[in-house]
Design a protein around this motif. Structure first.
Motif, PDB file in Angstrom:
ATOM      1  N   GLY A  43      35.996  42.707  40.402  1.00 22.48           N
ATOM      2  CA  GLY A  43      35.371  42.719  41.874  1.00 22.48           C
ATOM      3  C   GLY A  43      34.587  41.677  42.723  1.00 22.48           C
ATOM      4  N   ALA A  44      33.843  41.178  42.089  1.00 26.76           N
ATOM      5  CA  ALA A  44      33.365  39.638  42.324  1.00 26.76           C
ATOM      6  C   ALA A  44      34.447  39.338  43.838  1.00 26.76           C
ATOM      7  CB  ALA A  44      33.527  38.496  41.534  1.00 26.76           C
ATOM      8  N   TRP A  45      36.335  39.360  43.618  1.00 24.31           N
ATOM      9  CA  TRP A  45      36.917  38.668  43.879  1.00 24.31           C
ATOM     10  C   TRP A  45      37.464  39.467  44.710  1.00 24.31           C
ATOM     11  CZ3 TRP A  45      37.511  33.365  44.007  1.00 24.31           C
ATOM     12  CH2 TRP A  45      37.344  32.529  43.147  1.00 24.31           C
ATOM     13  N   VAL A  46      37.469  40.786  44.736  1.00 17.95           N
ATOM     14  CA  VAL A  46      37.979  41.639  45.590  1.00 17.95           C
ATOM     15  C   VAL A  46      36.812  41.666  46.744  1.00 17.95           C
ATOM     16  CG1 VAL A  46      38.417  43.528  46.275  1.00 17.95           C
ATOM     17  CG2 VAL A  46      38.770  42.717  44.281  1.00 17.95           C
ATOM     18  N   THR A  47      35.725  41.602  47.004  1.00 13.59           N
ATOM     19  CA  THR A  47      34.473  41.111  47.783  1.00 13.59           C
ATOM     20  C   THR A  47      35.043  39.850  49.028  1.00 13.59           C
ATOM     21  OG1 THR A  47      32.859  39.671  46.861  1.00 13.59           O
ATOM     22  CG2 THR A  47      32.933  42.040  46.516  1.00 13.59           C
ATOM     23  N   GLY A  57      21.802  31.260  42.509  1.00  8.52           N
ATOM     24  CA  GLY A  57      22.835  31.892  43.619  1.00  8.52           C
ATOM     25  C   GLY A  57      22.433  32.087  45.195  1.00  8.52           C
ATOM     26  N   GLY A  58      21.582  32.312  45.094  1.00  7.34           N
ATOM     27  CA  GLY A  58      21.119  31.804  46.629  1.00  7.34           C
ATOM     28  C   GLY A  58      21.329  30.371  47.233  1.00  7.34           C
ATOM     29  N   ILE A  59      21.462  29.260  46.149  1.00  2.00           N
ATOM     30  CA  ILE A  59      21.646  27.354  46.377  1.00  2.00           C
ATOM     31  C   ILE A  59      22.597  27.574  46.903  1.00  2.00           C
ATOM     32  CG2 ILE A  59      21.285  25.667  45.941  1.00  2.00           C
ATOM     33  CD1 ILE A  59      19.108  26.042  43.848  1.00  2.00           C
ATOM     34  N   ALA A  60      24.204  28.087  46.109  1.00  2.00           N
ATOM     35  CA  ALA A  60      25.473  28.431  46.315  1.00  2.00           C
ATOM     36  C   ALA A  60      25.998  29.389  47.874  1.00  2.00           C
ATOM     37  CB  ALA A  60      26.296  29.598  45.095  1.00  2.00           C
ATOM     38  N   TYR A  61      25.456  30.146  47.671  1.00  2.00           N
ATOM     39  CA  TYR A  61      25.344  30.319  48.924  1.00  2.00           C
ATOM     40  C   TYR A  61      24.870  29.792  50.034  1.00  2.00           C
ATOM     41  CZ  TYR A  61      25.328  33.725  53.220  1.00  2.00           C
ATOM     42  OH  TYR A  61      25.277  34.676  54.194  1.00  2.00           O
ATOM     43  N   ASP A  62      23.715  28.834  50.237  1.00  2.00           N
ATOM     44  CA  ASP A  62      23.633  28.241  51.563  1.00  2.00           C
ATOM     45  C   ASP A  62      24.379  26.886  51.642  1.00  2.00           C
ATOM     46  OD1 ASP A  62      21.593  29.759  52.535  1.00  2.00           O
ATOM     47  OD2 ASP A  62      20.009  28.732  50.823  1.00  2.00           O
ATOM     48  N   GLN A  63      24.744  26.787  50.349  1.00  2.00           N
ATOM     49  CA  GLN A  63      25.863  25.462  50.181  1.00  2.00           C
ATOM     50  C   GLN A  63      27.019  25.933  50.029  1.00  2.00           C
ATOM     51  OE1 GLN A  63      24.775  22.389  50.051  1.00  2.00           O
ATOM     52  NE2 GLN A  63      22.268  22.927  50.286  1.00  2.00           N
ATOM     53  N   ALA A  64      27.798  26.825  49.921  1.00  2.00           N
ATOM     54  CA  ALA A  64      29.604  27.028  49.915  1.00  2.00           C
ATOM     55  C   ALA A  64      29.508  28.748  50.473  1.00  2.00           C
ATOM     56  CB  ALA A  64      30.222  26.679  48.605  1.00  2.00           C
ATOM     57  N   GLY A  65      28.298  29.112  51.333  1.00  2.00           N
ATOM     58  CA  GLY A  65      28.955  31.095  51.612  1.00  2.00           C
ATOM     59  C   GLY A  65      29.648  31.933  50.561  1.00  2.00           C
ATOM     60  N   TRP A  66      29.970  32.943  51.115  1.00  2.00           N
ATOM     61  CA  TRP A  66      30.152  33.600  50.321  1.00  2.00           C
ATOM     62  C   TRP A  66      31.286  32.886  48.812  1.00  2.00           C
ATOM     63  CZ3 TRP A  66      27.757  36.963  49.292  1.00  2.00           C
ATOM     64  CH2 TRP A  66      27.939  38.356  48.388  1.00  2.00           C
ATOM     65  N   PHE A  67      32.180  32.145  49.486  1.00  2.00           N
ATOM     66  CA  PHE A  67      33.044  31.406  48.852  1.00  2.00           C
ATOM     67  C   PHE A  67      31.699  30.841  47.025  1.00  2.00           C
ATOM     68  CE2 PHE A  67      35.648  28.149  46.279  1.00  2.00           C
ATOM     69  CZ  PHE A  67      36.976  29.136  45.876  1.00  2.00           C
ATOM     70  N   GLY A  68      31.359  30.209  47.582  1.00  2.00           N
ATOM     71  CA  GLY A  68      30.005  29.771  46.350  1.00  2.00           C
ATOM     72  C   GLY A  68      29.769  30.548  45.687  1.00  2.00           C
ATOM     73  N   VAL A  69      29.031  32.027  46.147  1.00  2.00           N
ATOM     74  CA  VAL A  69      28.521  33.103  45.557  1.00  2.00           C
ATOM     75  C   VAL A  69      29.274  34.044  44.531  1.00  2.00           C
ATOM     76  CG1 VAL A  69      27.995  35.506  46.102  1.00  2.00           C
ATOM     77  CG2 VAL A  69      27.262  33.459  47.193  1.00  2.00           C
ATOM     78  N   VAL A  70      30.846  33.947  45.403  1.00  2.00           N
ATOM     79  CA  VAL A  70      32.419  34.494  44.054  1.00  2.00           C
ATOM     80  C   VAL A  70      32.348  33.099  43.208  1.00  2.00           C
ATOM     81  CG1 VAL A  70      34.267  34.703  44.248  1.00  2.00           C
ATOM     82  CG2 VAL A  70      33.027  35.553  46.196  1.00  2.00           C
ATOM     83  N   CYS A  71      32.114  32.092  43.258  1.00  2.00           N
ATOM     84  CA  CYS A  71      32.834  31.125  42.342  1.00  2.00           C
ATOM     85  C   CYS A  71      32.311  31.012  41.565  1.00  2.00           C
ATOM     86  CB  CYS A  71      32.946  29.857  42.508  1.00  2.00           C
ATOM     87  SG  CYS A  71      34.584  29.556  43.424  1.00  2.00           S
ATOM     88  N   TYR A  72      30.056  31.567  41.549  1.00  2.00           N
ATOM     89  CA  TYR A  72      28.540  31.336  41.304  1.00  2.00           C
ATOM     90  C   TYR A  72      28.659  32.772  40.109  1.00  2.00           C
ATOM     91  CZ  TYR A  72      23.899  31.563  39.864  1.00  2.00           C
ATOM     92  OH  TYR A  72      22.931  32.290  39.095  1.00  2.00           O
ATOM     93  N   VAL A  73      29.182  33.410  41.008  1.00  2.00           N
ATOM     94  CA  VAL A  73      29.224  35.170  40.338  1.00  2.00           C
ATOM     95  C   VAL A  73      30.494  34.708  39.125  1.00  2.00           C
ATOM     96  CG1 VAL A  73      30.087  37.499  40.312  1.00  2.00           C
ATOM     97  CG2 VAL A  73      27.850  36.610  42.040  1.00  2.00           C
ATOM     98  N   SER A  74      31.269  34.438  39.307  1.00  2.00           N
ATOM     99  CA  SER A  74      32.459  34.704  38.098  1.00  2.00           C
ATOM    100  C   SER A  74      32.278  33.962  37.575  1.00  2.00           C
ATOM    101  CB  SER A  74      33.600  34.096  39.511  1.00  2.00           C
ATOM    102  OG  SER A  74      34.500  35.359  40.226  1.00  2.00           O
ATOM    103  N   ALA A  75      31.705  33.009  37.225  1.00  2.00           N
ATOM    104  CA  ALA A  75      31.006  32.001  36.096  1.00  2.00           C
ATOM    105  C   ALA A  75      30.582  32.456  35.476  1.00  2.00           C
ATOM    106  CB  ALA A  75      30.621  30.555  37.070  1.00  2.00           C
ATOM    107  N   LEU A  76      29.241  32.930  35.421  1.00  2.00           N
ATOM    108  CA  LEU A  76      28.313  34.034  34.917  1.00  2.00           C
ATOM    109  C   LEU A  76      29.184  35.418  33.972  1.00  2.00           C
ATOM    110  CD1 LEU A  76      24.708  34.114  37.369  1.00  2.00           C
ATOM    111  CD2 LEU A  76      25.152  32.458  35.624  1.00  2.00           C
ATOM    112  N   LEU A  77      29.995  35.871  34.640  1.00  2.00           N
ATOM    113  CA  LEU A  77      30.950  37.124  34.474  1.00  2.00           C
ATOM    114  C   LEU A  77      31.302  36.708  32.911  1.00  2.00           C
ATOM    115  CD1 LEU A  77      31.090  39.031  37.117  1.00  2.00           C
ATOM    116  CD2 LEU A  77      29.572  39.653  35.800  1.00  2.00           C
ATOM    117  N   ALA A  78      32.004  35.209  33.743  1.00  2.00           N
ATOM    118  CA  ALA A  78      33.338  34.919  32.774  1.00  2.00           C
ATOM    119  C   ALA A  78      32.452  34.668  31.550  1.00  2.00           C
ATOM    120  CB  ALA A  78      33.738  33.539  33.235  1.00  2.00           C
TER     121      ALA A  78
END
Length: 413
Positions: free
Chosen positions: A308-312, A376-397
């Motif tokens: 789901g994270a990547w579908v967003t 996650g806020g740092i990821a969003y500030d630095q790389a936008g939503w793509f940064g959020v998706v990558c960060y969330v994916s690492a946590l879920l993995a």
């Protein structure tokens, strides 16, 4: 054997009184459903207000998230000592006082003169709520028959889900008309009503009150819990799953308010309706875990959230909403199974204290919400939503790795 160990061993041997379908089971389920709803109303109501707080106080998205992280951070720090010590004061009494004190603070929050004062009040709320989630889980463990525990915990988490939804929607909708202070005032009123209804519905406990516990007696059971590889995996999953989930909901509002979506605040608040799917998923996952085994349900739910994270990721509103739905269903399904698993495993573990095990799970859960959401806020500030998706994916993995590791860990004898 310490007082804590004796209490934990004694209560673990008692046969819980409430079977599914009995009046006591229904009243207990409704009361703890309300406690879960009130807790999440109080903790997460500010999540939908973060863009407004950022604009009014002139702070960035990661700084605005402190209004949420302060509550979950102090809750994570206080949940273990408070839940252990206060259990001997009577679970029903402590849960009622915790809800009542938190509701009073919720009524004071709208009068905060500055962002720092608001964060301070929110931090105090985390402390007053700290004993409630662990005692709720422990109360179910002692009061409900083992074969129905998964479904009962799923019902509790369904209350969490609806509380998270209603708190965010009420605060966001009222704030759209009257500002964030009016939104928080409405949340305070709802929490007062939930506290009154909780105390009216909660049946008298059938298990005896544990003996008095001193902080210095926590060491022995704590070491046993942290030495059990199965519980460690579940605690780690709580941290990683919640960090991923909170990150998605914290910063999706910022994304939808900005181009290319540029949605009005009222519509952005509607994304929290995805929590309804989480309410269904938590109850369903608990029942499926009781029927088919917890391991496969846990694996599937975690994979669902990861997909789901990547579908967003695409800038297509339909895709964003579909992905959010998958993340929500996956998270609540995994959380329902993992939290009920902690209760069952701790009951079987020699020398363990179920309330302390539930507290340790919640330490990971709320620490993930606080620390994971802030990063996650740092990821969003630095790389936008793509940064959020990558960060969330690492946590879920990471959570999936721990879930798969559980298949090699046998249950306690």
């Amino acid at each position: 054997m310490t007082t804590t160990e004796r209490a934990g061993t004694a209560t673990a041997r008692l046969a819980p009184a409430h079977e599914r379908g009995t009046p006591g089971f229904r009243r207990l389920g409704a009361a703890l459903w309300l406690s879960g709803m009130a807790t999440f109303v109080l903790v997460y109501s500010v999540q939908g207000l973060l863009p407004g707080l950022s604009a009014e106080f002139g702070v960035g998205s990661s700084m605005a998230s402190l209004a949420l992280s302060a509550t979950t951070g102090t809750l994570a720090l206080a949940v273990l000592p408070l839940s252990a010590v206060t259990e001997s004061w009577g679970r029903t009494r402590v849960m009622t006082w915790a809800l009542g004190a938190s509701a009073v603070l919720a009524l004071l929050a709208p009068f905060a003169p500055s962002f720092g004062a608001l964060v301070a009040v929110r931090a105090l709320q985390g402390i007053t709520l700290a004993a409630l989630p662990a005692l709720s889980m422990a109360h179910l463990t002692h009061e409900v028959t083992a074969r129905h525990l998964g479904g009962a915990v799923g019902l509790l988490i369904a209350g969490n889900t609806l509380g998270g939804l209603s708190g965010r929607l009420i605060a966001a909708w009222v704030a759209e008309a009257g500002g964030w202070r009016a939104g928080l005032a409405a949340v305070g009123a709802v929490s007062v009503l939930a506290t009154v209804a909780f105390r009216f519905l909660l049946p008298e406990p059938t298990a005896p009150t544990p003996q008095r516990t001193r902080l210095r007696e926590l060491g022995g059971p704590l070491r046993r819990h942290l030495a059990d590889p199965g519980l460690l995996c579940l605690f780690g999953m709580a941290f990683l799953l919640m960090g991923a989930f909170v990150t998605v909901y914290n910063y999706l509002g910022f994304r939808l308010l900005a181009p290319p979506f540029s949605l009005p605040g009222t519509l952005v608040g509607l994304v929290f309706l995805g929590y309804l799917a989480g309410s269904w998923a938590s109850t369903r996952a608990g029942l499926l875990g009781d029927r088919f085994g917890r391991r496969p349900v846990l694996w599937v739910a975690t994979l669902l959230a990861l997909a789901g994270a990547w579908v967003t990721l695409p800038d297509v509103l339909g895709s964003v909403l579909a992905g959010l739905l998958l993340v929500t269903v996956g998270f609540f399904g995994a959380h329902s199974v993992a939290s009920s698993w902690v209760g069952r495993r701790s009951v079987l573990l020699p020398g363990a204290v179920p309330a302390q095990a539930s507290s340790l799970y919640l330490v990971g859960y709320y620490a993930g919400s606080s620390a994971g959401g802030a990063v996650g806020g740092i990821a969003y500030d630095q790389a936008g939503w793509f940064g959020v998706v990558c960060y969330v994916s690492a946590l879920l993995a990471g959570a999936l790795v721990l879930a798969l590791a559980l298949r090699r860990i046998p249950a306690p004898a």
